[in-house]
Enzyme design. Structure first.
Site, mmCIF file in Angstrom:
data_model
loop_
_atom_site.group_PDB
_atom_site.id
_atom_site.type_symbol
_atom_site.label_atom_id
_atom_site.label_comp_id
_atom_site.label_asym_id
_atom_site.label_seq_id
_atom_site.Cartn_x
_atom_site.Cartn_y
_atom_site.Cartn_z
ATOM 1 N N ASP A 12 0.894 -1.062 0.167
ATOM 2 C CA ASP A 12 -0.037 0.122 0.124
ATOM 3 C C ASP A 12 0.750 1.345 -0.007
ATOM 4 O OD1 ASP A 12 -2.024 1.739 -0.017
ATOM 5 O OD2 ASP A 12 -2.817 1.059 2.026
ATOM 6 N N ASP A 106 -2.877 2.588 -5.995
ATOM 7 C CA ASP A 106 -1.561 2.580 -5.087
ATOM 8 C C ASP A 106 -1.734 1.152 -4.302
ATOM 9 O OD1 ASP A 106 -4.211 3.034 -3.816
ATOM 10 O OD2 ASP A 106 -3.348 4.799 -2.721
ATOM 11 N N GLU A 107 -2.407 0.147 -4.378
ATOM 12 C CA GLU A 107 -2.374 -0.879 -3.724
ATOM 13 C C GLU A 107 -2.516 -2.191 -4.343
ATOM 14 O OE1 GLU A 107 -5.046 -1.581 -0.471
ATOM 15 O OE2 GLU A 107 -6.264 -0.018 -1.089
#
Length: 359
Positions: A12, A106-107
């Site tokens: 993350d 983003d993860e």
């Protein structure tokens, strides 16, 4: 970790959009930054950790964020840059495993049970990935390592920002027991409130609740909640997970009330959604309209059809029909959204249509 268990990493990125802006503009470093527009109808897309100390959060109205943090610096989003950086990060992931399931820009989850590169452990891989991300992008990432997706996600949140945490075999149930159910990925705010009303505050409380009671209150989701209370989660990391929906929404500069203005807005949204469907070769059978009033009261309406949508006009008409079903409006409208779900490929949609009898 023993060979009989999966090795799962959850990566993350830390305050991703805001961190990219601080990286690219040194004048923003160390300042409370919000990605978004500081205007009456603006919404915070992301907040730096400096801004989060003041209670600024993503999806918060910009005016409220400014009140909480008077020195907040707004910067407009640059999604093309975020997508490019995300592609860099994804390329790092695929050096180690083909089993990468992105959750957003983003993860992502990674299954490194059988990694492409010989490394001593999943923890060593997570450390190397974080180092590569820092070296190649100048950004920090937090990582969680465990033997299933649920625990890996919890672990990545545990040492943010720029942290690494491992929940080894045999420790998952005890780790979960002390946490609030509000912290559980897969338990949203509304479900957490329902659990709290039943006296379920922590993982230990959830574990003590019999399965039949959970089924009575939460239906099909009960088995998942019963499992995670014991640190169990059998969901695989799925790199080919199909997209579930495709939609667009817009917040208006001024509240709308006139039916003609709202209809024009729905037509514009439907056209954009269908363009996205065509770009991806997709169609769908369910149309959902989201409407948020000026007082932030929100309603959604959905309709489904037997055969997938064939074109943009069909989506437009379905969306307008849902809008008409909401009249008379209780208040002016600040936001509208149109979403298509129950997706299928355009090819399979055409095959289904070819089976219809001729008129």
């Amino acid at each position: 970790m023993t060979s009989s268990l999966r090795r799962i990493i959850h990566i993350d990125m830390d305050a991703f959009y805001a961190s990219v802006e601080q990286r690219d503009n040194p004048a923003l470093r160390g300042l409370p930054v919000a990605v978004g527009r500081n205007q009456e109808r603006g919404v915070v897309a992301a907040a730096s950790y400096e801004a989060r100390k003041f209670g600024v959060r993503s999806a918060m109205p910009s005016l409220l964020a400014s009140r909480r943090c008077p020195n907040l610096v707004f910067t407009p989003p640059r999604f093309e840059v975020y997508r490019a950086v995300s592609a860099q990060i994804h390329a790092i992931f695929t050096r180690f495993t083909p089993l990468v399931q992105p959750l957003s820009l983003d993860e992502a989850y990674l299954d490194v049970t059988h990694p492409l590169l010989d490394r001593p452990s999943a923890t060593a891989i997570a450390q190397e990935i974080r180092a590569l991300i820092a070296r190649q992008t100048g950004l920090t990432a937090s990582a969680g390592v465990s033997y299933n997706k649920f625990l890996a996600k919890l672990a990545s949140d545990y040492r943010k920002p720029d942290g690494l945490f491992v929940i080894p075999p045999g420790k998952g149930e005890a780790f979960v027991a002390t946490l609030s159910v509000k912290a559980f990925h897969g338990v949203g705010p509304a479900t957490a409130r329902r659990m709290n009303a039943l006296g379920i505050q922590t993982g230990a409380d959830l574990r003590a609740c019999p399965l039949d009671v959970l089924q009575q209150h939460f239906g099909k989701a009960a088995a998942f909640y019963y499992g995670i209370a014991r640190g169990e989660d059998n969901r695989p990391v799925d790199p080919d997970r199909p997209r579930k929906s495709l939609g667009k929404e817009t917040t208006f500069d001024h509240d709308l009330h006139a039916p003609a203005d709202l209809a024009d807005a729905v037509r514009d949204l439907a056209a954009k959604v269908w363009a996205g469907c065509e770009k991806r070769g997709l169609s769908g059978r369910t149309v959902t309209l989201k409407l948020r009033h000026a007082d932030f009261n929100q309603v959604t309406r959905s309709s489904s059809v037997m055969q997938p949508l064939r074109n943009g006009p069909e989506l437009e008409q379905a969306s307008l029909q849902l809008l008409r079903g909401l009249y008379p409006l209780r208040a002016p409208v600040r936001l509208l959204g149109v979403t298509v779900s129950a997706l299928c490929t355009a090819h399979s949609a055409a095959e289904q249509l070819s089976l219809l009898p001729l008129a």
